[in-house]
Design a protein around this motif. Structure first.
Motif: not given
Length: 785
Positions: A237-238, A247, A214-215
């Motif tokens: 971001y992750r 994180w 998602e990042d």
């Protein structure tokens, strides 16, 4: 001489001259070579292996603190100067070279200096001559002093180790990427963040594979933006590492070549997973704290009730007994009890005010008031205290300023000035305290006033100038123990002044006093709107000629006090211990003219009892006055909504009770002074323990020592909660009785328990407290002997 001999002689001469020239050239070359090497900081040595002798240049000898004359030329001495740890290495290097395995040798080693320490040298050597049988004959070399370089390398290694350790502690890794050839470098911590071994081959795509799906888009966008824009960039971001989400926060920056093209990128990456967890916990905690504000208010109301109930008994007995006792010593003791009780009330009010501020429930009530009246009330409040401490208390304000009538919350402004003046008197041993008021600016609708309180006291350390306005911060713990206080007064004053639109500041110098100052812009009000300044007048006490009163109170001492007070005012009173008993009394005959209703009681509380009594036809309009410690305005509204007629805060004084009864009951007559009302004396067995001084002190010493022993046993057993409760109770009782040393030590024990200090500290403080008990016991026995 034959021609043949002549030719041979000439040839020999030419050969000899040629050899002499070559020797001269060789010697000059060697001299130039040695000169060059020595000027380059290199010492020269020449080892005649066949004869076991070495020759050295002067600089070589100087490196080791020797002169050439005293330098041992033997090969054994040369190897003896080598550090034992380095001897195997240099020996192996030389032997491998002499055996023909290397064209020369080069190694670092340590040599012993003349004064005993070792220097680092870089040793280079080369075999230049062999014997006819092939054995080594002569080897020459140079030694370069590299001690400074080794120190630099050691410092660099230490710095790198510290950097790696710092990155590990902070969970911050570093990385770089050369855009020309795509090579990447990661620090050890970066490998740890990604969960990879340090020898893993690196690439940009490898790192991208760890980014949370998602990042990924946001990550690529941030990298592209950084390439277009100069300066440091940041992205949070992750990562997905070994199935677990991390994180991370990354800071990076591109470096450009001369034509502005990106050349490399370098940055840092920090594992902020713990921080994110804390942030989530804080959000949840904030929500819980906000939802708990109401519960906190209820708790503080309960606490206020529990504290004010015994204070009500203390102040009530003092009020009654001060009208009966005439002995000066007894009067002084009553004054001490009264002052201690009022000090407790002030502390309680500070705590409740701070609670209202924390909960955002501090509302200002702006009304017109006269500046002259404000100053009069302030002087009246502190003139006795100043006189008792032999201090000069004065107010400086121009007549035009005194004559102003403004709109504002006068009680709150009086509270602020009272805190400042009270502190000034408290921390001033001699000299004066001055309140100055000046109108800085005035227009048609507003007056900007400057308030300042100056003292000649002990002063405040510069480091404390800001901290003293923080809650629970006190200037000096020693002074505070002597004079009392919660550490909330200045904090509350600051909040009140800020709510009024100003800010308090302090100017102070240790040993020369302090000045607290704030400015307020207050709207001007019409003269007629201001309340008149109350003047001193002879007090008058009503008498209620047999009116029936029901006292609903669960605290035994408060029952006695209220019963005696109502009887002293000419009433006939009954007592109920809870709401259900009150309802039963109301159902009996004859009916009561007024009910004093405590709010918090077992079984049925005051609100429930009031609602039940209001349903009785005979009591629909009977005055029911709440007795409560609840200090918030909404608590008063709760009482009125339940059907109560009025609200009276604890502790209750005789004058206060007389005023409330006068509001709701017609009085038979008024006596010109309180002393005209004769209250029946309490039987000896019903007098409160605080007034039976010798007996009560004896009981306190015995029970206090027993409690101290129990406290120690709890500490040894690891039971800190009951130990803290005992310390708290001991502090409170000792303070009420004036055993200030015991109270202070009990306070220190409580703080040590709260801070979870070692049991040895608690035992030490408990020992000091026991010694104070022993001194108190001895003094008491002397007094009663």
């Amino acid at each position: 001489m034959s021609a043949h001999l002549l030719v041979e002689a000439r040839t020999a001469i030419r050969t000899r001259r040629s050899l002499q020239v070559r020797e001269k050239v060789r010697r000059e070359g060697e001299e130039r070579w040695k000169f060059a090497l020595e000027n380059a900081g290199q010492g020269v040595w020449d080892w005649d292996i066949e004869h076991g002798r070495l020759s050295y240049s002067g600089l070589y000898a100087e490196m080791l603190g020797h002169s050439l004359e005293g330098f041992d030329p033997g090969a054994g001495a040369a190897f003896a100067r080598v550090h034992p740890d380095d001897l195997p290495r240099i020996t192996a290097a030389v032997e491998a070279h002499l055996a023909g395995h290397t064209s020369s040798y080069l190694t670092d080693l340590r040599l012993r200096h003349r004064d005993g320490h070792y220097i680092w040298v870089e040793s280079r050597g080369k075999l230049i001559e062999r014997r006819p049988d092939g054995q080594p004959k002569r080897i020459i070399g140079i030694h370069t002093d590299i001690t400074a370089r080794k120190r630099t390398e050691a410092c660099l290694q230490q710095s790198l180790a510290e950097l790696e350790r710092s990155q590990s502690v902070a969970h911050i890794g570093s990385w770089s990427r050369d855009l020309r050839d795509g090579t990447m470098r990661w620090s050890k911590e970066t490998y740890r963040i990604f969960g990879l071994p340090p020898d893993t081959p690196l690439s940009f795509d490898l790192g991208l594979d760890f980014v949370h799906p998602e990042d990924v888009a946001a990550f690529r966008h941030a990298m592209a933006r950084a390439c277009r824009e100069s300066g440091l960039q940041e992205i949070t971001y992750r990562l997905v590492v070994q199935g677990r989400v991390k994180w991370v926060q990354e800071w990076f920056e591109y470096t450009m070549d001369d034509d502005g093209s990106p050349q490399a990128v370098l940055g840092t990456i920090q594992d902020i997973t713990p921080i994110k967890c804390v942030e989530d916990e804080l959000r949840v905690a904030k929500q819980l704290a906000e939802s708990a504000n109401e519960a906190k208010g209820v708790f503080l109301a309960n606490m206020s009730h529990e504290i004010r109930s015994p204070l009500n008994a203390i102040i009530g007995y003092v009020d009654l007994l001060s009208r009966e006792l005439t002995h000066p010593a007894h009067k002084r003791k009553l004054v001490s009890i009264r002052d201690s009780a009022h000090q407790l009330i002030a502390i309680l009010n500070d705590i409740l005010d701070q609670s209202k501020i924390d909960a955002g429930r501090l509302d200002l009530d702006a009304k017109p008031f006269a500046i002259e009246g404000l100053l009069e009330r302030l002087l009246r409040q502190f003139e006795d205290q100043a006189r008792h401490r032999a201090l000069v208390l004065s107010v400086e304000a121009p007549p035009a300023t005194r004559a102003l009538v403004v709109s504002g919350d006068e009680p709150r402004l009086l509270q602020v000035l009272g805190n400042l003046v009270g502190n000034a008197l408290k921390f001033t041993e001699e000299g004066e305290v001055t309140l100055r008021l000046e109108c800085l600016e005035r227009d048609a609708g507003t007056a900007r006033l400057d308030f300042s309180v100056t003292d000649s006291g002990c002063g405040i350390e510069p480091a404390m100038h800001e901290r003293i306005f923080e809650p629970f911060t006190q200037i000096d713990s020693t002074m505070t123990r002597r004079h009392g206080g919660t550490g909330l007064g200045l904090s509350i004053s600051q909040d009140l002044v800020e709510a009024m639109g100003g800010r308090i500041r302090v100017d102070s110098e240790v040993g020369r006093g302090s000045t607290f100052r704030f400015e307020l812009a207050l709207p001007l009000a019409a003269q007629a709107a201001a309340e008149p300044v109350p003047r001193r007048a002879a007090p008058r006490m009503p008498h209620f000629g047999g009116r029936r009163v029901l006292i609903v109170e669960d605290h035994a001492h408060s029952q006695e006090i209220l019963l005696e007070m109502t009887e002293a005012l000419g009433c006939v009173a009954d007592v109920a211990s809870d709401g259900s008993e009150a309802l039963a009394c109301a159902l009996g005959q004859p009916r009561y003219d007024l009910i004093l209703m405590d709010m918090q009681m077992p079984a049925m509380n005051g609100l429930e009892a009031t609602r039940a009594i209001r349903r009785l036809p005979a009591y629909r309009t009977t005055p029911i006055v709440a007795l409560t410690a609840n200090a918030f305005s909404e608590d008063r509204r709760t009482c009125l909504d339940a059907g109560m007629s009025d609200h009276m805060g604890k502790p209750v004084t005789l004058t206060q009770l007389a005023g409330v009864l006068a509001d709701w009951l017609p009085c038979a007559r008024e006596d010109t002074a309180p002393d005209a009302v004769t209250a029946p004396a309490l039987p000896p067995q019903t007098r409160p323990p605080a007034l039976g001084e010798a007996l009560h002190l004896r009981r306190f010493i015995d029970t206090g020592r027993a409690d101290l022993a129990r406290l120690g046993a709890h500490v040894e057993a690891g039971e800190r909660a009951p130990a803290k409760a005992l310390a708290h109770d001991l502090k409170g009782i000792a303070g009420l009785l004036g055993a200030h040393r015991v109270a202070a030590l009990a306070d220190e024990i409580g703080q040590a328990l709260h801070a979870e200090l070692d049991s040895a500290v608690i035992r030490y403080l408990a020992g000091k407290c026991e010694a104070s008990f022993a001194e108190l016991d001895a003094a008491h026995r002397d007094d009663t002997a």
